[in-house]
Each structure stands twice: as C-alpha cells, then as structure tokens.
Design an enzyme around this catalytic site. Sequence first.
Site, PDB file in Angstrom:
ATOM      1  CG  ASN A  26     -57.792-111.767 -22.035  1.00 52.64           C
ATOM      2  OD1 ASN A  26     -58.738-112.551 -22.316  1.00 52.64           O
ATOM      3  ND2 ASN A  26     -57.012-112.320 -21.166  1.00 52.64           N
ATOM      4  CD1 TRP A  27     -63.020-107.736 -23.615  1.00 55.30           C
ATOM      5  CD2 TRP A  27     -64.666-108.697 -24.765  1.00 55.30           C
ATOM      6  NE1 TRP A  27     -63.126-106.656 -24.249  1.00 55.30           N
ATOM      7  CE2 TRP A  27     -64.202-107.196 -24.894  1.00 55.30           C
ATOM      8  CE3 TRP A  27     -65.789-108.991 -25.653  1.00 55.30           C
ATOM      9  CZ2 TRP A  27     -65.098-106.348 -26.109  1.00 55.30           C
ATOM     10  CZ3 TRP A  27     -66.187-108.399 -26.309  1.00 55.30           C
ATOM     11  CH2 TRP A  27     -66.156-107.039 -26.800  1.00 55.30           C
TER      12      TRP A  27
ATOM     13  CD  GLU B 182     -50.861-110.315 -19.374  1.00 54.75           C
ATOM     14  OE1 GLU B 182     -51.804-109.261 -19.619  1.00 54.75           O
ATOM     15  OE2 GLU B 182     -51.238-111.609 -19.698  1.00 54.75           O
TER      16      GLU B 182
ATOM     17  CB  SER C 162     -53.521-104.289 -12.497  1.00 52.60           C
ATOM     18  OG  SER C 162     -53.931-105.546 -11.466  1.00 52.60           O
TER      19      SER C 162
ATOM     20  N   GLY D 102     -57.163-106.656 -19.049  1.00 48.86           N
ATOM     21  CA  GLY D 102     -58.103-107.637 -18.448  1.00 48.86           C
ATOM     22  C   GLY D 102     -59.569-106.782 -18.062  1.00 48.86           C
ATOM     23  N   GLY D 103     -59.473-106.641 -16.930  1.00 50.35           N
ATOM     24  CA  GLY D 103     -60.614-106.086 -16.168  1.00 50.35           C
ATOM     25  C   GLY D 103     -61.023-104.858 -16.618  1.00 50.35           C
TER      26      GLY D 103
HETATM   27  P1  PGA Z   1     -56.002-107.572 -15.471  1.00 52.62           P
HETATM   28  O1  PGA Z   1     -55.874-108.884 -16.529  1.00 52.62           O
HETATM   29  O2  PGA Z   1     -55.897-106.103 -16.482  1.00 52.62           O
HETATM   30  O3  PGA Z   1     -57.374-107.768 -15.026  1.00 52.62           O
HETATM   31  O4  PGA Z   1     -54.868-107.565 -14.418  1.00 52.62           O
HETATM   32  C1  PGA Z   1     -54.890-108.765 -17.357  1.00 52.62           C
HETATM   33  C2  PGA Z   1     -54.531-110.179 -18.308  1.00 52.62           C
HETATM   34  O5  PGA Z   1     -54.811-110.962 -17.625  1.00 52.62           O
HETATM   35  O6  PGA Z   1     -54.237-110.209 -19.410  1.00 52.62           O
END
Ligand code: PGA
Length: 251
Positions: free
Chosen positions: A9-10, A167, A213, A234-235
Amino acid sequence: MRTPIIAGNWKMNLTRAQAVALAGGVAEACANIDGVEVVVGPTFVCLDAVIQALEGTRIGVAAQNMHHAASGAFTGEVSAQMLKHLGCRYVLLGHSERRQYFGETDEGVHRKVHAALAQGLAPIVCTGESLAEREADETARKVELQVRAALTGVPADHARTIILAYEPLWAIGTGKTATPEQAQEVHAQIRALLTEMYGEDTAEAMRIQYGGSVKPKNIAELIAQPDIDGALVGGASLKADSFHAIVAASA
Ligand code: PGA
C-alpha cells in the site's frame, strides 16, 4: 492450500516517475519468486503508468479506494468500472486511514465491496481495532462487526475472491507489530466467522492478510501462523529491496 498474497500500500507517496521506477524494481526483484501473489497499490494518478510498467509480469495492481456508484455527479471520485477498464485487478476498501480521516463507514465499505465484485475487482477489505478497543477487550467484537458489515449479501462464490486484511490500528506506521500470537488469534476468529457465514470450504479458501508494521525482519514468524495468508505492507513497500524480502519470505 491458500496462495499467500503480499500487497504493498503505497498510500499518498511517490510521483509518477518514482512510482514507475519502484514498480520496475519490484518486478525485477520478484521475477523469480513463485507461489506468492504480489500486488502493488499506487495512487490513482500513477495507476495507469504502473499498470503499463508491470505489463507482462505477474504483479497485480490495486487502487487504494473507489466510489460505489458506476458514474455520475461525484466530484473527485473514481468508480470500480474505471479501475477495471484501466487494468486494476484489486482495490483496497475500508483502510483505517480512510475510516479515520475520510469518514468511511461500515455501510460505505459494504456498498463498495458489492460494486467492486460486480466489476470483477478483488476487494482487499481492511479491518482492525484501535488501541482503546484492544485494551477494552473489544477486538473480536469490532472485527466481527466490520467483517459482517462488509460481506453482508455477498454469496460464497464471490466471497472467495475477497481478501481480508486484519490491521490493528495501533500497529500501523508505528513500528509496533502485533505479536504472531496476537495476530493469529484474531485471524482464527475471522476464519471461524467466515466458516459460520459460508461454511468450511469457502472459509478455508479465503485469504486473510495481516497488516501493521510488517517488515523483512518480522514477516517470517507472521506468515508461519496457520491463518495468516499474507501481508498488507505500508512503509516497507516503498523500497523494492524491503518489499522483495517480504515477498521472498512468504514464498
Ligand atoms: P505500515 O502500514 O506497514 O506502514 O504499518 C500498513 C497499512 O497501513 O496498510
């Protein structure tokens, strides 16, 4: 057996040139990995370019949101039909940031799920509890409400194409991952709910991703859990090498 699915998820990151470069890097890094479904989720304005950059690869593209109507007077919105025609195969629905900052409701997610399925898009439906809800022991109830609301009226043959993402809000972008045991506990509850709603065959076929995370260093123990079928990242999806490491560890 369920094929693991790793989706990046960019979020609201990357210019068009940066998005195309990242897509190319991911495609190259993941070219020889079998047995994992890989998805990237750029912003709307980069979808077309990323879809073209990934043509001929096995990497799918997800939009981060959509509107439930097919077309009409909804300034600033994008429909499932538009995404489908562009070449998207997936769409994220009900991400906690959309629920938190943009007023996304369970009812809205429900309508979007039906609209996405009608266009043959695979919805990635996000669920999860806040820290206050976890501390009040309301996690199971909250996630059940979200899953039931999203899937109401969806028949089993369509439900199979839906991917759920658990999540916990307190783990998103915070560096705090749920422990594998905490995640597995909720995933098992979701699987039990799906079994109640659709029977065992369908429930066993549906994928449930963990998100919050996820990094190269914690993916192995998460993906080893019996009911964790992938990750929404995400990150760590914003760099080809860390995303590749997560994909490789899930194969
Ligand atoms: P994150 O984001 O890996 O940066 O915690 C996950 C997401 O929001 O899908």
